[in-house]
Structures are given as C-alpha cells and as structure tokens.
Design an enzyme around this catalytic site. Structure first.
Site, mmCIF file in Angstrom:
data_model
loop_
_atom_site.group_PDB
_atom_site.id
_atom_site.type_symbol
_atom_site.label_atom_id
_atom_site.label_comp_id
_atom_site.label_asym_id
_atom_site.label_seq_id
_atom_site.Cartn_x
_atom_site.Cartn_y
_atom_site.Cartn_z
ATOM 1 N N ASN A 1 15.199 15.953 -13.920
ATOM 2 C CA ASN A 1 13.989 15.140 -14.047
ATOM 3 C C ASN A 1 14.276 13.737 -14.586
ATOM 4 O O ASN A 1 15.081 13.581 -15.496
ATOM 5 C CB ASN A 1 12.993 15.842 -14.974
ATOM 6 C CG ASN A 1 12.549 17.185 -14.421
ATOM 7 O OD1 ASN A 1 12.414 17.341 -13.208
ATOM 8 N ND2 ASN A 1 12.357 18.151 -15.295
ATOM 9 N N GLN B 1 -3.893 -4.754 -43.865
ATOM 10 C CA GLN B 1 -2.781 -3.840 -44.142
ATOM 11 C C GLN B 1 -2.542 -2.913 -42.949
ATOM 12 O O GLN B 1 -1.447 -2.405 -42.748
ATOM 13 C CB GLN B 1 -3.105 -3.019 -45.397
ATOM 14 C CG GLN B 1 -2.002 -2.068 -45.809
ATOM 15 C CD GLN B 1 -2.184 -1.580 -47.238
ATOM 16 O OE1 GLN B 1 -2.000 -2.331 -48.184
ATOM 17 N NE2 GLN B 1 -2.585 -0.332 -47.390
ATOM 18 N N GLU C 1 10.025 8.171 -16.891
ATOM 19 C CA GLU C 1 8.709 8.773 -17.146
ATOM 20 C C GLU C 1 8.224 8.457 -18.563
ATOM 21 O O GLU C 1 7.053 8.141 -18.783
ATOM 22 C CB GLU C 1 8.774 10.290 -16.970
ATOM 23 C CG GLU C 1 8.852 10.725 -15.525
ATOM 24 C CD GLU C 1 9.011 12.230 -15.408
ATOM 25 O OE1 GLU C 1 8.036 12.892 -15.050
ATOM 26 O OE2 GLU C 1 10.103 12.749 -15.709
ATOM 27 N N LYS D 1 0.296 -3.260 -39.766
ATOM 28 C CA LYS D 1 1.732 -2.970 -39.749
ATOM 29 C C LYS D 1 2.144 -1.819 -38.848
ATOM 30 O O LYS D 1 3.081 -1.957 -38.053
ATOM 31 C CB LYS D 1 2.237 -2.739 -41.169
ATOM 32 C CG LYS D 1 2.262 -4.030 -41.941
ATOM 33 C CD LYS D 1 2.520 -3.857 -43.392
ATOM 34 C CE LYS D 1 1.977 -5.066 -44.124
ATOM 35 N NZ LYS D 1 0.504 -5.242 -43.980
ATOM 36 N N HIS E 1 0.834 -1.218 0.000
ATOM 37 C CA HIS E 1 0.000 0.000 0.000
ATOM 38 C C HIS E 1 0.868 1.268 0.000
ATOM 39 O O HIS E 1 0.421 2.321 0.445
ATOM 40 C CB HIS E 1 -0.965 0.049 1.190
ATOM 41 C CG HIS E 1 -1.683 -1.238 1.440
ATOM 42 N ND1 HIS E 1 -2.912 -1.523 0.888
ATOM 43 C CD2 HIS E 1 -1.326 -2.341 2.151
ATOM 44 C CE1 HIS E 1 -3.300 -2.737 1.271
ATOM 45 N NE2 HIS E 1 -2.337 -3.260 2.030
ATOM 46 N N TYR F 1 -8.290 -13.335 -46.625
ATOM 47 C CA TYR F 1 -7.605 -12.046 -46.530
ATOM 48 C C TYR F 1 -8.575 -10.892 -46.774
ATOM 49 O O TYR F 1 -9.433 -10.938 -47.646
ATOM 50 C CB TYR F 1 -6.462 -11.971 -47.563
ATOM 51 C CG TYR F 1 -5.798 -10.598 -47.575
ATOM 52 C CD1 TYR F 1 -4.793 -10.296 -46.664
ATOM 53 C CD2 TYR F 1 -6.222 -9.601 -48.458
ATOM 54 C CE1 TYR F 1 -4.210 -9.036 -46.642
ATOM 55 C CE2 TYR F 1 -5.638 -8.335 -48.448
ATOM 56 C CZ TYR F 1 -4.635 -8.060 -47.536
ATOM 57 O OH TYR F 1 -4.065 -6.820 -47.499
ATOM 58 N N LYS G 1 16.207 21.667 -11.105
ATOM 59 C CA LYS G 1 15.567 20.409 -11.484
ATOM 60 C C LYS G 1 16.459 19.441 -12.250
ATOM 61 O O LYS G 1 17.239 19.833 -13.100
ATOM 62 C CB LYS G 1 14.328 20.696 -12.363
ATOM 63 C CG LYS G 1 13.183 21.351 -11.628
ATOM 64 C CD LYS G 1 12.557 20.446 -10.577
ATOM 65 C CE LYS G 1 11.765 19.331 -11.203
ATOM 66 N NZ LYS G 1 10.378 19.679 -11.438
ATOM 67 N N SER H 1 15.065 21.576 -16.273
ATOM 68 C CA SER H 1 13.891 22.399 -16.531
ATOM 69 C C SER H 1 14.352 23.736 -17.090
ATOM 70 O O SER H 1 15.409 24.249 -16.707
ATOM 71 C CB SER H 1 13.137 22.621 -15.222
ATOM 72 O OG SER H 1 12.337 23.781 -15.306
HETATM 73 N N1 ARG Z 1 -0.107 -4.282 -48.751
HETATM 74 C C1 ARG Z 1 -0.951 -5.388 -48.544
HETATM 75 C C2 ARG Z 1 -1.046 -5.688 -47.045
HETATM 76 O O1 ARG Z 1 -0.256 -5.206 -46.326
HETATM 77 C C3 ARG Z 1 -0.418 -6.593 -49.240
HETATM 78 C C4 ARG Z 1 -1.472 -7.606 -49.625
HETATM 79 C C5 ARG Z 1 -2.393 -7.004 -50.590
HETATM 80 N N2 ARG Z 1 -3.288 -7.966 -51.120
HETATM 81 C C6 ARG Z 1 -4.329 -7.610 -51.863
HETATM 82 N N3 ARG Z 1 -5.087 -8.548 -52.289
HETATM 83 N N4 ARG Z 1 -4.630 -6.353 -52.109
HETATM 84 O O2 ARG Z 1 -1.903 -6.407 -46.573
#
Ligand code: ARG
Length: 461
Positions: A289, A326, A294, A329, A160, A321, A287, A281
């Site tokens: 920091n 996409q 952080e 990523k 605590h 798919y 200061k 600061s």
């Molecule tokens: N740039 C696309 C992705 O990252 C690659 C695959 C695209 N496939 C498609 N059928 N348009 O998913």
C-alpha cells in the site's frame, strides 16, 4: 513536572489558583519547545538593558551565564518543568532567579510576557521556515532530476481523468516543481513579515525605560522593529499567513499524492514506490500500500483545519493581547511538524521512485490521444479547425466501433474522412510526433523539457 507554588504575579492574590484551573491555563506542556528562542531573546534583552544603563555589566554577565546553565539543564533533560509556573517564560525566569538571585529578578525590566511570547514565536517560526525551505529545495531537486532523466518518457496527459494528449513524464514532474516554486516564494515572503521584532511593546503600551529596540533587533537578527506596540503584542497574522502558505503547499502535496496513488495501482502501473515507503496488509498477502502519499493526503486535512483554527482564534479579539492567543501555539507547531515531515518523506520518496516507461507509453496509445494532432494536421492542409474537429470525431467513432487507434487505420480508410490526408499523416499520429510538435516554452516536447529542467535548476532558491 514538579509542583512549585511561587507565581511571579501572586502579589495581588489572596487565594491560590484552583488546581484544575492551573492545569487548564498552563501552556508549558507545549510552549516549552520555545526554550531556545526564549533564552536568546532574554540574553539580547539583558544586553540591551546593560547597553542603556538599566542593568550593570556585571548583572548582564550573571544573566548570560545563568541562562547558559538553564539551557544546559534543559538540553541534558535535568530541568524541572513546573505547571504551576504556567509557561516556558516563567519557568525559565524562575530557574534563572534560583540560580543567580537578584539579577535574575531584573531580567523582566521593561518587557512583558506579551511582547516576550510574540518575539519567541517569531524567532522560532523564522528558524522553522528556513529549515522547511531546505526540505522543500530537496524535493524540488528530486523533481528536476526526474524531469531531466525522464524528459522523453511518454505518458498520457489527462483532463477530467480521461486521456487527453500525450505528454512527457519530465513535463509532468516540472508541473509539480512550478507549484513548489510558488510555495517557496510564499514562504520567503511570509518570512519578511515574521522577522519583525515586537520586543519593547511590553504589555501593550511600550515601556518607560530608555530602551533601544533597534539594538536588540540587531542582536536577534530581526529586519526591523514593530511600529505599534498594541499591534505588536496582539496580532498573530504572521502565523496565520504561514499556515495559509503551508496549507497551499500541503494541498499541492496532496494532489501529487493522489496521482502517485493512482499511478501505483495495478490499473495504471506507471510507477513503483519502493518497499521502504509502503506497508502491507495484515490479511491480504499480495498488498503493497502507498501509505506515504495516502498519509500526506490525509495530513493536508489537518493543516487546512489548523489554518481555520487560527483565523477563528483571531477574529473576535479586541486590542491588545488576550489569553486566547496562547491557543496559537499548538496549531502552529503541528502545521510546522506536519509540513516539514511531509516534505522530508516526499523528497526521499521522489528520489527513489521507479518509472515504468513502457507501461506509460502503452497507456498513452489508448484513448485516441493523438486526435488533436490529426485535427491540427488537417488545419495545416487548409481545413478550417471546426471542420477538422468534426472529421476527426468521425474517425474516432470508427476507431471506437472497431477497437482501433487512429494510427492503426490504413491510409485509404482515413482518406474517406478527408481527401487532404496523405501518407505523411502517420508521422503526426505517433506519440513521439505529438509531443515533439509542442515545441515552445512551457510545452511538452522533450527538448523543451530538458531546457526547462536546466532553467529550473538555476531558479532554485
Ligand atoms: N503563555 C502566554 C501565551 O502563550 C504568554 C503570555 C501571557 N501573558 C499574560 N498576560 N498572561 O500567550
């Protein structure tokens, strides 16, 4: 990026893509970081096609050389990325074809960008997991070094955030180490499921060419091939799983950060974070920091957010798919970058952290941290634990009223609370006596911490 109009899929279209839609749908701005793995995947695919007789050896050789040149162009910064070629895959293939002609056009035989991109991400993530494990191990090593060096430094242990019982600083470091052990195990376990090859699934149903998937998998160092083509091109659970492991790891770093920030404050003053990890600061000259902890605490929020992004990205998708994928990523890449950066800075910072043993010990003397030891002492002398608890509570109340620790009372005073108390009580009331008494595996005794640190070193993955 330069404009280039010939899209590999333009055959059935009569109108060009709207300029904004082109930019909106393109991923090359962020997926170009997959170029190395895309090239490795293409080379292996071409080699397999030659192996089964779909490509000639000469074509395979041309593709190999062409891809080497593409790689060299990218590495030297000469490569012209084109938004109209949408993504890393089509950019590389277009350049390859420009360099070597017809053989370049044959590379995509028996595959689709759908299995290509899934393969690329898995190859990429596999490498990133390996480099994250290296940073993680550096941090774990820094914690073990600290634990070993400070195995007998005493600090207050908290529950605590109130002083609870004295613990050793080394013991505290090894608590963090244990969390990181589980994080490393989670990443290693996740890697097993990442390292499965989707290539061969093609767009979704597989391919009519006589491919040998095991052959390609072996070339790329995959542990096996995916069992189902629809699953292979569509699910991103491996990336989600990685982000979940990363979110937990960041959550651990965030907890460490919170402690370091507290410990570096004037009120605690347990540690000194070297200047090279702090900033000042612009208005308050005094200061210094703790920016690094952080920021790591702050960055944990965005990693947790990316995990939720990916879960949400996946949840409405029918097989197989969908272009939604996409969007996997940027969150994934940011998690990787953030995690690796946080681990790196933490490993460096912990290796140079300065420990203020005297201040920690002084703090451990406050807050009646050895009260439990007095209760245990009474129990050893035959007092039932609940009664002992009550007796010590009363002694603590006197201590609060007279601003003294239990160890600062004299024997006669203590004996008023219980006549079983004798001169030997003062040994158990010391900080050293308290920590040394917790002498079992997992306990805070300096001897145990030393042994635990040695075991920790041998457990490092
Ligand atoms: N740039 C696309 C992705 O990252 C690659 C695959 C695209 N496939 C498609 N059928 N348009 O998913």
């Amino acid at each position: 990026m330069t404009e280039q109009t010939s899209k590999p899929w333009a055959g059935r279209f009569t109108e060009p893509t709207d300029a904004f839609v082109e930019a909106f749908t393109a991923s090359v701005g962020f997926d170009q970081r997959l170029f190395r793995h895309d090239i490795a995947g293409s080379k292996a695919h071409a080699q397999m096609l030659a192996h089964v007789g779909v490509l000639s050896e000469a074509e395979c050789q041309q593709i190999n050389n062409g891809l080497d040149q593409v790689l060299a162009e990218i590495e030297s910064g000469q490569f012209q990325w084109s938004v109209s070629l949408e993504d890393v895959h089509m950019n590389l293939e277009a350049r390859l074809t420009a360099l070597i002609g017809d053989a370049g056009k044959k590379l995509h035989t028996g595959r689709s960008r759908n299995d290509q991109v899934a393969t690329d991400i898995r190859l990429y993530l596999r490498d990133e997991i390996d480099s994250i494990q290296v940073e993680l191990k550096r941090l774990q090593t820094a914690l073990i070094d600290l634990a070993e060096r400070e195995h007998d430094a005493i600090m207050p242990g908290f529950t605590h955030l109130q002083v609870a019982q004295p613990v050793t600083f080394g013991h505290h470091m090894l608590a963090w180490f244990e969390m990181l052990v589980r994080d490393a195990q989670r990443l290693a376990d996740c890697r097993k499921r990442v390292n499965i090859m989707p290539l061969g699934a093609a767009a979704l149903a597989g391919t009519s060419y006589p491919i040998e998937r095991e052959y390609t998998a072996k070339l790329l160092g995959f542990d096996g091939v995916s069992e189902n083509s629809l699953d292979a091109v569509s699910d991103r659970d491996f990336a989600i799983e990685f982000c979940a492991a990363a979110a937990l790891l960041m959550t651990h770093l965030s907890r460490f950060s919170e402690e370091l920030i507290l410990w570096a404050s004037a009120q605690f003053d347990f540690v000194d974070i070297p200047d090279s990890f702090c900033t000042g600061s612009s208005i308050m000259p005094q200061k210094k920091n703790p920016d690094v902890p952080e920021l790591v605490r702050g960055k944990t929020g965005r990693v947790n957010g990316h995990l939720v992004s990916l879960l949400t990205l996946m949840k409405g998708q029918p097989l197989a798919y969908n272009k939604d994928n996409q969007e996997d990523k940027e969150p994934l890449f940011d998690v990787i970058d953030t995690l690796r950066g946080s681990l790196k800075v933490y490993a460096d910072m912990m290796a140079s952290l300065l420990i203020k043993r005297d201040n920690m010990e002084r703090a451990a003397l406050q807050g009646f941290s050895t009260a439990t030891d007095l209760a245990d002492y009474l129990v050893r002398k035959g007092v039932p634990f609940r009664d002992a608890h009550e007796v010590v509570g009363k002694a603590v109340r006197l201590g609060v009223e007279t601003s003294r620790d239990l160890a600062e009372m004299d024997l006669a005073e203590l004996q008023k609370f219980s006549d079983v108390i004798s001169e030997d009580v003062f040994e158990v009331l010391t900080l050293q006596g308290s920590v040394s008494a917790r002498n079992h595996i997992g306990g805070t005794a300096p001897a145990q911490v030393k042994a635990a640190a040695a075991r920790a070193r041998s457990r490092l993955m």
